[in-house]
Design a protein around this motif. Sequence first.
Motif, mmCIF file in Angstrom:
data_model
loop_
_atom_site.group_PDB
_atom_site.id
_atom_site.type_symbol
_atom_site.label_atom_id
_atom_site.label_comp_id
_atom_site.label_asym_id
_atom_site.label_seq_id
_atom_site.Cartn_x
_atom_site.Cartn_y
_atom_site.Cartn_z
ATOM 1 N N ALA A 153 50.969 -5.348 21.637
ATOM 2 C CA ALA A 153 50.604 -6.222 20.524
ATOM 3 C C ALA A 153 51.245 -5.802 19.205
ATOM 4 C CB ALA A 153 49.080 -6.245 20.366
ATOM 5 N N THR A 154 51.980 -4.681 19.210
ATOM 6 C CA THR A 154 52.590 -4.174 17.983
ATOM 7 C C THR A 154 54.025 -4.673 17.855
ATOM 8 O OG1 THR A 154 51.208 -2.183 17.988
ATOM 9 C CG2 THR A 154 53.228 -2.095 16.706
ATOM 10 N N ASN A 155 54.236 -5.617 16.954
ATOM 11 C CA ASN A 155 55.581 -6.100 16.675
ATOM 12 C C ASN A 155 56.419 -4.936 16.158
ATOM 13 O OD1 ASN A 155 57.799 -7.716 16.084
ATOM 14 N ND2 ASN A 155 56.953 -8.408 14.126
ATOM 15 N N GLY A 156 57.538 -4.656 16.833
ATOM 16 C CA GLY A 156 58.422 -3.575 16.424
ATOM 17 C C GLY A 156 58.209 -2.275 17.168
ATOM 18 N N PHE A 157 57.148 -2.184 17.954
ATOM 19 C CA PHE A 157 56.877 -0.940 18.685
ATOM 20 C C PHE A 157 57.940 -0.681 19.749
ATOM 21 C CE2 PHE A 157 54.852 0.700 22.667
ATOM 22 C CZ PHE A 157 54.800 2.030 22.296
ATOM 23 N N VAL A 184 51.309 -11.839 22.926
ATOM 24 C CA VAL A 184 50.938 -11.885 21.510
ATOM 25 C C VAL A 184 49.617 -11.158 21.304
ATOM 26 C CG1 VAL A 184 52.144 -14.071 21.197
ATOM 27 C CG2 VAL A 184 49.703 -14.086 21.761
ATOM 28 N N GLY A 185 49.411 -10.662 20.091
ATOM 29 C CA GLY A 185 48.157 -9.985 19.780
ATOM 30 C C GLY A 185 47.751 -10.235 18.341
ATOM 31 N N PRO A 186 46.466 -10.033 18.011
ATOM 32 C CA PRO A 186 45.954 -10.337 16.678
ATOM 33 C C PRO A 186 46.170 -9.221 15.660
ATOM 34 C CG PRO A 186 44.171 -9.584 18.058
ATOM 35 C CD PRO A 186 45.395 -9.629 18.942
ATOM 36 N N GLY A 187 46.619 -8.058 16.143
ATOM 37 C CA GLY A 187 46.787 -6.872 15.300
ATOM 38 C C GLY A 187 46.749 -5.658 16.204
ATOM 39 N N TYR A 188 46.768 -4.471 15.605
ATOM 40 C CA TYR A 188 46.720 -3.257 16.425
ATOM 41 C C TYR A 188 46.236 -2.084 15.583
ATOM 42 C CZ TYR A 188 47.955 0.104 20.057
ATOM 43 O OH TYR A 188 47.888 1.053 21.022
ATOM 44 N N ILE A 189 45.257 -1.350 16.114
ATOM 45 C CA ILE A 189 44.850 -0.077 15.509
ATOM 46 C C ILE A 189 44.150 0.766 16.570
ATOM 47 C CG2 ILE A 189 42.743 -1.142 14.551
ATOM 48 C CD1 ILE A 189 43.010 1.008 12.256
ATOM 49 N N ASP A 190 44.786 1.860 16.942
ATOM 50 C CA ASP A 190 44.237 2.712 18.010
ATOM 51 C C ASP A 190 43.984 4.139 17.537
ATOM 52 O OD1 ASP A 190 46.764 3.759 17.783
ATOM 53 O OD2 ASP A 190 47.278 3.596 19.902
ATOM 54 N N HIS A 199 51.382 4.875 12.655
ATOM 55 C CA HIS A 199 52.570 4.086 12.290
ATOM 56 C C HIS A 199 52.680 2.796 13.112
ATOM 57 C CE1 HIS A 199 53.792 6.794 15.545
ATOM 58 N NE2 HIS A 199 54.692 5.898 15.878
ATOM 59 N N ASN A 200 51.933 2.714 14.210
ATOM 60 C CA ASN A 200 51.952 1.477 14.997
ATOM 61 C C ASN A 200 50.795 0.540 14.644
ATOM 62 O OD1 ASN A 200 54.288 1.482 16.647
ATOM 63 N ND2 ASN A 200 53.409 3.171 17.827
ATOM 64 N N THR A 201 49.976 0.919 13.673
ATOM 65 C CA THR A 201 48.903 0.034 13.223
ATOM 66 C C THR A 201 49.508 -1.232 12.620
ATOM 67 O OG1 THR A 201 47.350 1.838 12.785
ATOM 68 C CG2 THR A 201 46.989 -0.222 11.598
ATOM 69 N N ARG A 202 48.946 -2.368 12.971
ATOM 70 C CA ARG A 202 49.367 -3.643 12.387
ATOM 71 C C ARG A 202 48.116 -4.372 11.892
ATOM 72 N NH1 ARG A 202 53.195 -1.073 13.020
ATOM 73 N NH2 ARG A 202 55.207 -1.616 13.957
ATOM 74 N N ILE A 227 48.053 -12.954 26.136
ATOM 75 C CA ILE A 227 47.389 -12.439 24.942
ATOM 76 C C ILE A 227 46.915 -11.013 25.204
ATOM 77 C CG2 ILE A 227 45.443 -12.708 23.361
ATOM 78 C CD1 ILE A 227 45.477 -15.727 24.131
ATOM 79 N N THR A 228 47.331 -10.104 24.341
ATOM 80 C CA THR A 228 46.870 -8.714 24.391
ATOM 81 C C THR A 228 46.035 -8.477 23.139
ATOM 82 O OG1 THR A 228 48.964 -8.106 25.464
ATOM 83 C CG2 THR A 228 47.587 -6.315 24.623
ATOM 84 N N SER A 229 44.718 -8.619 23.240
ATOM 85 C CA SER A 229 43.949 -8.719 24.466
ATOM 86 C C SER A 229 42.685 -9.521 24.167
ATOM 87 C CB SER A 229 43.528 -7.310 24.918
ATOM 88 O OG SER A 229 42.616 -6.768 23.952
ATOM 89 N N PHE A 230 41.837 -9.655 25.177
ATOM 90 C CA PHE A 230 40.529 -10.258 24.914
ATOM 91 C C PHE A 230 39.533 -9.226 24.399
ATOM 92 C CE2 PHE A 230 36.230 -11.566 26.247
ATOM 93 C CZ PHE A 230 36.122 -12.703 25.461
ATOM 94 N N ASN A 231 39.525 -8.025 24.997
ATOM 95 C CA ASN A 231 38.445 -7.084 24.650
ATOM 96 C C ASN A 231 38.850 -5.604 24.661
ATOM 97 O OD1 ASN A 231 38.766 -6.854 27.380
ATOM 98 N ND2 ASN A 231 36.603 -7.011 27.903
ATOM 99 N N GLU A 232 40.100 -5.311 24.330
ATOM 100 C CA GLU A 232 40.496 -3.891 24.230
ATOM 101 C C GLU A 232 40.167 -3.374 22.824
ATOM 102 O OE1 GLU A 232 42.892 -1.818 26.300
ATOM 103 O OE2 GLU A 232 43.629 -3.265 27.739
ATOM 104 N N TRP A 233 38.883 -3.129 22.608
ATOM 105 C CA TRP A 233 38.411 -2.722 21.287
ATOM 106 C C TRP A 233 39.028 -1.404 20.828
ATOM 107 C CZ3 TRP A 233 35.004 -5.258 18.019
ATOM 108 C CH2 TRP A 233 34.464 -6.450 18.531
ATOM 109 N N HIS A 234 39.257 -0.494 21.762
ATOM 110 C CA HIS A 234 39.756 0.830 21.373
ATOM 111 C C HIS A 234 41.178 0.775 20.824
ATOM 112 C CE1 HIS A 234 40.936 0.125 25.505
ATOM 113 N NE2 HIS A 234 41.873 1.033 25.388
ATOM 114 N N GLU A 235 41.895 -0.348 21.056
ATOM 115 C CA GLU A 235 43.228 -0.518 20.483
ATOM 116 C C GLU A 235 43.246 -1.620 19.414
ATOM 117 O OE1 GLU A 235 45.835 -0.974 23.858
ATOM 118 O OE2 GLU A 235 45.904 1.197 24.193
#
Length: 283
Positions: A153-157, A184-190, A199-202, A227-235
């Motif tokens: 889900a991280t554009n540029g990763f 596609v994904g709504p954002g990213y923070i793990d 640095h991969n947070t979006r 879609i990444t993802s429906f319920n991967e809360w930890h990421e």
Amino acid sequence: MQQLRTAAIGVLALSWYPPGMKDDNGESTDDLVPAIMDIAHKYQVKVTFHIEPYKGRDDLSMYNNVKYIVDKYGDHPAFYRYKTSNGKHLPLFYVYDSYLTSPEMWTRLLMESGHHSIRNTAYDGIFIGLLVEEKQKNEILTAGFDGLYTYFATNGFSFGSSHRNWKSIKVFCDSNNLMFIPSVGPGYIDTSIRPWNFHNTRNRINGKYYETALSAALEVRTDIVSITSFNEWHEGTQIEKAIPKTAGQTTYQDYLPHKADIYLEITRKWAVKFQKEREKWLV
């Protein structure tokens, strides 16, 4: 399942390990599959299998995995089958971290001449490999996969997850009779589980990040968008309903000032756009 249906999502890709196997942080889940499929059918959602990497995964074990899945779940009305250009309806399998197995080993499963070939058998299917690095385009083709997906889900990763590369990937796939499934994904923070990966947070930018990804996917005219993802809360990639909540030391993401279902609404809006555009392409 009700939320998936509300968002006009047609297929749930279910993370799957063989019976008795699991990831490092979870439990064996194959016993849950029948219940998941029953409820999916109730809400007119189909289920496909996202086969995870496990110790010893090779062409023979994968053949046995696919045989097990098709024999056990293939007759269920929620079992997803993709309609091919020649009119066949074949199961579709995402193969996560497919690059961990050599193309030569995959050919034994995915080529007609392979030692454990699944082609033209009762267990044939559409096999989708994971594209991370650019060189893997040719490896996926050589291995005998039917298509590729980008997952992250991280554009540029990675090469695959970078929106700017999707047009060239689609051209490659079209030239080689491969399916392209951008993710596609709504954002990213793990950082709660990988503190070093900031640095991969979006940032979600109130839904704009998600809509930018969906727009990029629509532009390349693919049959399927994942879609990444429906319920991967930890990421931090979940799109399911979310309200403010703190449990112990963990404060979960919410979508304030928006409603709890804002990402389901965005997904539905783009699903309708996608369907309208596909109808134009097919004319």
